[in-house]
Scaffold this active site. Sequence first.
Site, short mmCIF file in Angstrom:
data_model
loop_
_atom_site.label_atom_id
_atom_site.label_comp_id
_atom_site.label_asym_id
_atom_site.label_seq_id
_atom_site.Cartn_x
_atom_site.Cartn_y
_atom_site.Cartn_z
CD GLU A 22 48.79 36.72 44.14
OE1 GLU A 22 49.61 37.10 44.98
OE2 GLU A 22 47.60 37.11 44.12
CD GLU A 47 49.47 43.48 38.50
OE1 GLU A 47 48.82 42.70 39.20
OE2 GLU A 47 48.98 44.04 37.49
CG ASP A 97 41.34 38.15 32.56
OD1 ASP A 97 42.22 38.95 32.25
OD2 ASP A 97 41.50 36.91 32.55
CE LYS A 101 30.08 36.63 29.14
NZ LYS A 101 28.67 36.38 29.34
CG ASP A 133 34.11 38.99 41.62
OD1 ASP A 133 34.84 38.69 40.65
OD2 ASP A 133 33.82 40.16 41.91
C1 LIG Z 1 40.98 42.29 39.12
S1 LIG Z 1 42.61 42.53 39.57
C2 LIG Z 1 42.82 41.42 40.93
C3 LIG Z 1 43.98 41.81 41.79
C4 LIG Z 1 44.23 40.89 43.00
N1 LIG Z 1 44.62 39.57 42.57
C5 LIG Z 1 43.02 40.84 43.87
O1 LIG Z 1 42.38 39.77 43.95
O2 LIG Z 1 42.69 41.87 44.48
C6 LIG Z 1 43.49 41.72 38.26
C7 LIG Z 1 44.98 42.00 38.32
O3 LIG Z 1 45.65 41.19 37.39
C8 LIG Z 1 46.56 41.98 36.63
N2 LIG Z 1 46.63 41.30 35.33
C9 LIG Z 1 45.66 41.23 34.38
N3 LIG Z 1 46.06 40.46 33.35
C10 LIG Z 1 47.32 40.04 33.67
C11 LIG Z 1 48.27 39.24 32.99
N4 LIG Z 1 48.00 38.73 31.79
N5 LIG Z 1 49.45 39.00 33.59
C12 LIG Z 1 49.74 39.55 34.81
N6 LIG Z 1 48.88 40.33 35.49
C13 LIG Z 1 47.68 40.57 34.94
C14 LIG Z 1 45.92 43.35 36.60
O4 LIG Z 1 46.87 44.38 36.39
C15 LIG Z 1 45.33 43.43 38.00
O5 LIG Z 1 46.27 43.89 38.95
#
Ligand SMILES: C[S@@+](CC[C@H](N)C(=O)[O-])C[C@H]1O[C@@H](n2cnc3c(N)ncnc32)[C@H](O)[C@@H]1O
Length: 320
Positions: A22, A47, A97, A101, A133
């Site tokens: 994941e 993460e 992300d 944007k 979403d």
């Molecule tokens: C919007 S949150 C979603 C978290 C979780 N998956 C959820 O659905 O509640 C995006 C997560 O991805 C992590 N993240 C963003 N870019 C990443 C990357 N390139 N590699 C690993 N983690 C990343 C961020 O730190 C954050 O915890």
Amino acid sequence: MTLPWPANWSELFDKERPLILEIGFGNGDYLMHLARSNPDHNVIGIEIANKSMEKAERKIAASGLLNVRAIHGRGETVLHHLFEPASIEQIHVNYPDPWFKTRHAGRRLIQRDTLDAIVSRLEPQGMFYLGTDILDYAEMAHDLLLETPGLTNQQDTPWSDTMSGRIVTKYEEKGYREGRPGHFFVYQRNDRPAPDVSVMKELAMPHVVLSSPLSPEAMLDQFDKMTHHAPGDIHIVYLEAFMDHRRRALLFEIKMQEPTIDQHFCLTLTPRDDGDYTLIFTSIGNPRPTLGMHIATGHLGDWLASLHPEARIVSRKVRE
Ligand SMILES: C[S@@+](CC[C@H](N)C(=O)[O-])C[C@H]1O[C@@H](n2cnc3c(N)ncnc32)[C@H](O)[C@@H]1O
């Protein structure tokens, strides 16, 4: 713990089992759900955020589960450096992300290079699951997936609004609360050839030996923040230089972005017994000897040699 490139997962888990990955697990609930519902798999979560890492590590320790590990890093780095081709049974990405944007497009998780790496790393018939979403993100992902011959859509529509077997993630719940339903993609690795995404391994340690009539103090005086852009999308920023008075050594703080890895590390220029200097990297920031690291070392060596007409590079072990 620093993992070798590529990682030896069965050694890390003490047991060989099919792998589930994941990327961007956030609060870690979905990761724990994957681990609980797949006791015969090794589940790896990636993460970049320190706080999320801490939370997940606490949840893993409290659960007593032995088939789940959280890895600190960028999804792109982990896919390219830690996993062998055709080695992962399932890859899950939930709500990546959210402000994509406003961020630099090159930093977006779901883009051509990452999808190529995902296809390369999935086993035959391996599954790729993506949820978001953000409608624009779903459309962007759909366009990219249409141009990904190695994956086949398992649904009749580009994405669906519900998916059985899922638990609702934190960001998914936030989306529902704010009136944004989820868009879920389910793709399977087919038997079309995968893009050739080789496992990026560590290179030898770079170093430069420099002869210069200048003292470290005189070199420090001439230092100012510098940037260097090298072919291959490598961006190096020499942020700061510091004097280590006890060793009469200089320490250079460097931030570097390469397509598959970001690093923040230090190079040190140390006087040798024969009067020359050695430029090598230190263990600060646990740097990995990548091509960018070699280029950063060579470029800084050249800059130091340019500071005085009698200065010269005596030897360099640097991949250009
Ligand atoms: C919007 S949150 C979603 C978290 C979780 N998956 C959820 O659905 O509640 C995006 C997560 O991805 C992590 N993240 C963003 N870019 C990443 C990357 N390139 N590699 C690993 N983690 C990343 C961020 O730190 C954050 O915890």
